[in-house]
Design a protein around this motif. Structure first.
Motif, PDB file in Angstrom:
ATOM      1  N   ALA A 164       0.782  -1.172   0.008  1.00  0.00           N
ATOM      2  CA  ALA A 164       0.048  -0.220   0.066  1.00  0.00           C
ATOM      3  C   ALA A 164       0.693   1.278   0.002  1.00  0.00           C
ATOM      4  CB  ALA A 164      -0.724  -0.015   1.181  1.00  0.00           C
ATOM      5  N   PHE A 165       0.360   2.356  -0.918  1.00  0.00           N
ATOM      6  CA  PHE A 165       1.202   3.697  -0.843  1.00  0.00           C
ATOM      7  C   PHE A 165       0.441   4.654  -1.220  1.00  0.00           C
ATOM      8  CE2 PHE A 165       1.633   2.000  -5.374  1.00  0.00           C
ATOM      9  CZ  PHE A 165       1.331   2.877  -6.008  1.00  0.00           C
ATOM     10  N   TYR A 166       0.938   5.720  -0.799  1.00  0.00           N
ATOM     11  CA  TYR A 166       0.323   7.224  -1.090  1.00  0.00           C
ATOM     12  C   TYR A 166       1.113   8.172  -1.534  1.00  0.00           C
ATOM     13  CZ  TYR A 166      -3.021  11.042  -0.300  1.00  0.00           C
ATOM     14  OH  TYR A 166      -3.725  12.069  -0.474  1.00  0.00           O
ATOM     15  N   ILE A 176       6.342  12.857  -2.984  1.00  0.00           N
ATOM     16  CA  ILE A 176       6.752  11.732  -2.019  1.00  0.00           C
ATOM     17  C   ILE A 176       6.029  10.993  -1.933  1.00  0.00           C
ATOM     18  CG2 ILE A 176       7.480  11.692   0.439  1.00  0.00           C
ATOM     19  CD1 ILE A 176       8.067  14.927   0.321  1.00  0.00           C
ATOM     20  N   THR A 177       6.276   9.668  -1.888  1.00  0.00           N
ATOM     21  CA  THR A 177       5.548   8.540  -1.640  1.00  0.00           C
ATOM     22  C   THR A 177       5.866   7.278  -0.468  1.00  0.00           C
ATOM     23  OG1 THR A 177       5.440   8.370  -4.210  1.00  0.00           O
ATOM     24  CG2 THR A 177       4.542   6.628  -2.951  1.00  0.00           C
ATOM     25  N   PRO A 178       5.167   7.712   0.697  1.00  0.00           N
ATOM     26  CA  PRO A 178       5.474   6.848   1.675  1.00  0.00           C
ATOM     27  C   PRO A 178       4.520   5.437   1.403  1.00  0.00           C
ATOM     28  CG  PRO A 178       3.845   8.248   2.682  1.00  0.00           C
ATOM     29  CD  PRO A 178       4.333   8.698   1.036  1.00  0.00           C
ATOM     30  N   GLY A 179       5.037   4.116   1.990  1.00  0.00           N
ATOM     31  CA  GLY A 179       4.181   2.940   1.682  1.00  0.00           C
ATOM     32  C   GLY A 179       4.643   1.882   2.691  1.00  0.00           C
ATOM     33  N   THR A 194       6.316 -13.613   8.785  1.00  0.00           N
ATOM     34  CA  THR A 194       5.810 -12.529   7.863  1.00  0.00           C
ATOM     35  C   THR A 194       6.726 -11.219   8.000  1.00  0.00           C
ATOM     36  OG1 THR A 194       3.392 -13.083   8.138  1.00  0.00           O
ATOM     37  CG2 THR A 194       3.785 -10.747   7.400  1.00  0.00           C
ATOM     38  N   GLU A 195       6.945 -10.555   6.758  1.00  0.00           N
ATOM     39  CA  GLU A 195       8.023  -9.505   6.640  1.00  0.00           C
ATOM     40  C   GLU A 195       7.247  -8.023   6.590  1.00  0.00           C
ATOM     41  OE1 GLU A 195      11.147 -10.025   4.081  1.00  0.00           O
ATOM     42  OE2 GLU A 195      12.045 -12.005   5.290  1.00  0.00           O
ATOM     43  N   PHE A 196       7.483  -7.073   7.277  1.00  0.00           N
ATOM     44  CA  PHE A 196       7.008  -5.727   7.036  1.00  0.00           C
ATOM     45  C   PHE A 196       8.215  -4.921   6.796  1.00  0.00           C
ATOM     46  CE2 PHE A 196       4.048  -8.064   9.958  1.00  0.00           C
ATOM     47  CZ  PHE A 196       2.851  -7.843   9.646  1.00  0.00           C
ATOM     48  N   ILE A 197       7.799  -4.256   5.634  1.00  0.00           N
ATOM     49  CA  ILE A 197       8.837  -3.402   4.887  1.00  0.00           C
ATOM     50  C   ILE A 197       8.477  -1.869   4.914  1.00  0.00           C
ATOM     51  CG2 ILE A 197      10.708  -3.121   3.191  1.00  0.00           C
ATOM     52  CD1 ILE A 197      10.157  -6.307   2.784  1.00  0.00           C
ATOM     53  N   PRO A 198       8.684  -1.110   5.489  1.00  0.00           N
ATOM     54  CA  PRO A 198       8.269   0.316   5.231  1.00  0.00           C
ATOM     55  C   PRO A 198       9.113   0.898   4.373  1.00  0.00           C
ATOM     56  CG  PRO A 198       9.388   0.269   7.328  1.00  0.00           C
ATOM     57  CD  PRO A 198       9.353  -1.086   7.182  1.00  0.00           C
ATOM     58  N   VAL A 199       8.571   1.753   3.367  1.00  0.00           N
ATOM     59  CA  VAL A 199       9.533   2.202   2.188  1.00  0.00           C
ATOM     60  C   VAL A 199       8.907   3.890   2.249  1.00  0.00           C
ATOM     61  CG1 VAL A 199       9.831   0.272   1.152  1.00  0.00           C
ATOM     62  CG2 VAL A 199       7.777   1.442   0.788  1.00  0.00           C
ATOM     63  N   ILE A 200       9.978   4.666   1.603  1.00  0.00           N
ATOM     64  CA  ILE A 200       9.445   5.890   1.162  1.00  0.00           C
ATOM     65  C   ILE A 200      10.396   6.373   0.163  1.00  0.00           C
ATOM     66  CG2 ILE A 200      11.242   7.218   2.659  1.00  0.00           C
ATOM     67  CD1 ILE A 200       9.129   9.198   2.928  1.00  0.00           C
ATOM     68  N   ARG A 201       9.681   6.928  -1.008  1.00  0.00           N
ATOM     69  CA  ARG A 201      10.310   7.155  -2.203  1.00  0.00           C
ATOM     70  C   ARG A 201      10.043   8.994  -2.335  1.00  0.00           C
ATOM     71  NH1 ARG A 201       8.579   4.462  -7.423  1.00  0.00           N
ATOM     72  NH2 ARG A 201       6.485   5.491  -6.979  1.00  0.00           N
ATOM     73  N   THR A 202      11.120   9.650  -2.657  1.00  0.00           N
ATOM     74  CA  THR A 202      11.017  10.918  -3.235  1.00  0.00           C
ATOM     75  C   THR A 202      11.245  11.162  -4.894  1.00  0.00           C
ATOM     76  OG1 THR A 202      11.556  11.785  -1.145  1.00  0.00           O
ATOM     77  CG2 THR A 202      11.606  13.575  -3.037  1.00  0.00           C
ATOM     78  N   THR A 203      10.520  11.463  -5.581  1.00  0.00           N
ATOM     79  CA  THR A 203      10.605  11.703  -7.204  1.00  0.00           C
ATOM     80  C   THR A 203      11.116  13.061  -7.323  1.00  0.00           C
ATOM     81  OG1 THR A 203       9.470   9.632  -7.363  1.00  0.00           O
ATOM     82  CG2 THR A 203       9.653  11.122  -9.264  1.00  0.00           C
ATOM     83  N   PHE A 204      11.827  13.458  -8.170  1.00  0.00           N
ATOM     84  CA  PHE A 204      12.365  14.950  -8.641  1.00  0.00           C
ATOM     85  C   PHE A 204      12.210  14.711 -10.127  1.00  0.00           C
ATOM     86  CE2 PHE A 204      14.615  14.251  -4.831  1.00  0.00           C
ATOM     87  CZ  PHE A 204      14.164  15.579  -4.026  1.00  0.00           C
TER      88      PHE A 204
END
Length: 206
Positions: A164-166, A176-179, A194-204
């Motif tokens: 899931a991401f926003y 900016i996309t946290p998920g 079960t593995e939980f992986i928080p991610v965040i992406r910044t796009t320029f």
């Protein structure tokens, strides 16, 4: 797509004497809101000792068994996939794919069948215009069958990928996309937690 294109001759390079993939794809759009695609890929991989860590039936995704069902041995494969994209409404889009691969060992007996699929639910302009929310649910590549004397050594369970991401639009150039990614039974092994992986992406964008 040929492996080692800088070595066009010899036993390991070029298009006809080394690893390669050949792809064909048909795309249809019967309506403005519906798109359908069918993809076929034929591939050959040499599978030498030098390919350790490079040889991969599934392109680096899925379980280790799905990526290398025959170890370092050469193999050929045929893959067929179907893709669909449906704009339910301006605020909701549903898409997905499924792919089936049949691989055969080149220097001995052995075959493997691999399956993967996913469904994506996207919500444009969620909460704030310009933003995007999405949920992904699917199964990474998994060996579903073996034959010709090959001993099955893994993939007795099924991994499920939930994501899931926003995507937050800061301005016309930055987002900016946290998920979060959740993997249930990683490596198609029920013994793995079960593995939980928080991610965040910044796009320029420039």
């Amino acid at each position: 797509l040929a492996d080692r294109p800088n070595t066009p001759t010899g036993s390991v390079g070029g298009f006809f004497v080394g690893s390669y993939s050949a792809l064909a794809q048909l795309e249809l759009q019967p309506t403005k809101r519906l798109g359908i695609g069918i993809t076929y890929v034929h591939a050959f991989q040499e599978g030498t000792a030098a390919d350790n860590g490079i040889l991969s039936l599934t392109g680096g995704t899925g379980s280790a068994y799905a990526r290398r069902p025959f170890g370092n041995n050469p193999m050929n494969s045929d893959s067929i996939g179907a893709e669909v994209n449906f704009k339910v409404a301006p605020w909701m889009n549903i898409s997905g794919w499924a792919a089936y691969t049949k691989a055969n060992r080149e220097n001995g007996r052995g075959s493997a069948e691999v399956l993967n699929w996913a469904a994506v639910f996207a919500f444009p302009d969620l909460i704030i215009p310009g933003n995007l929310g999405a949920i992904v649910f699917g199964q990474p590549p998994r060996v579903i069958g073996v034959g010709d004397g090959l001993v099955r050594t893994g993939d007795f369970a099924t991994t499920y990928h939930i994501e899931a991401f926003y995507k937050i639009k800061v301005n016309g150039n930055i987002s900016i996309t946290p998920g979060v990614i959740v993997l249930i039974d990683p490596e198609n092994n029920a013994r793995n937690g079960t593995e939980f992986i928080p991610v965040i992406r910044t796009t320029f964008k420039f």
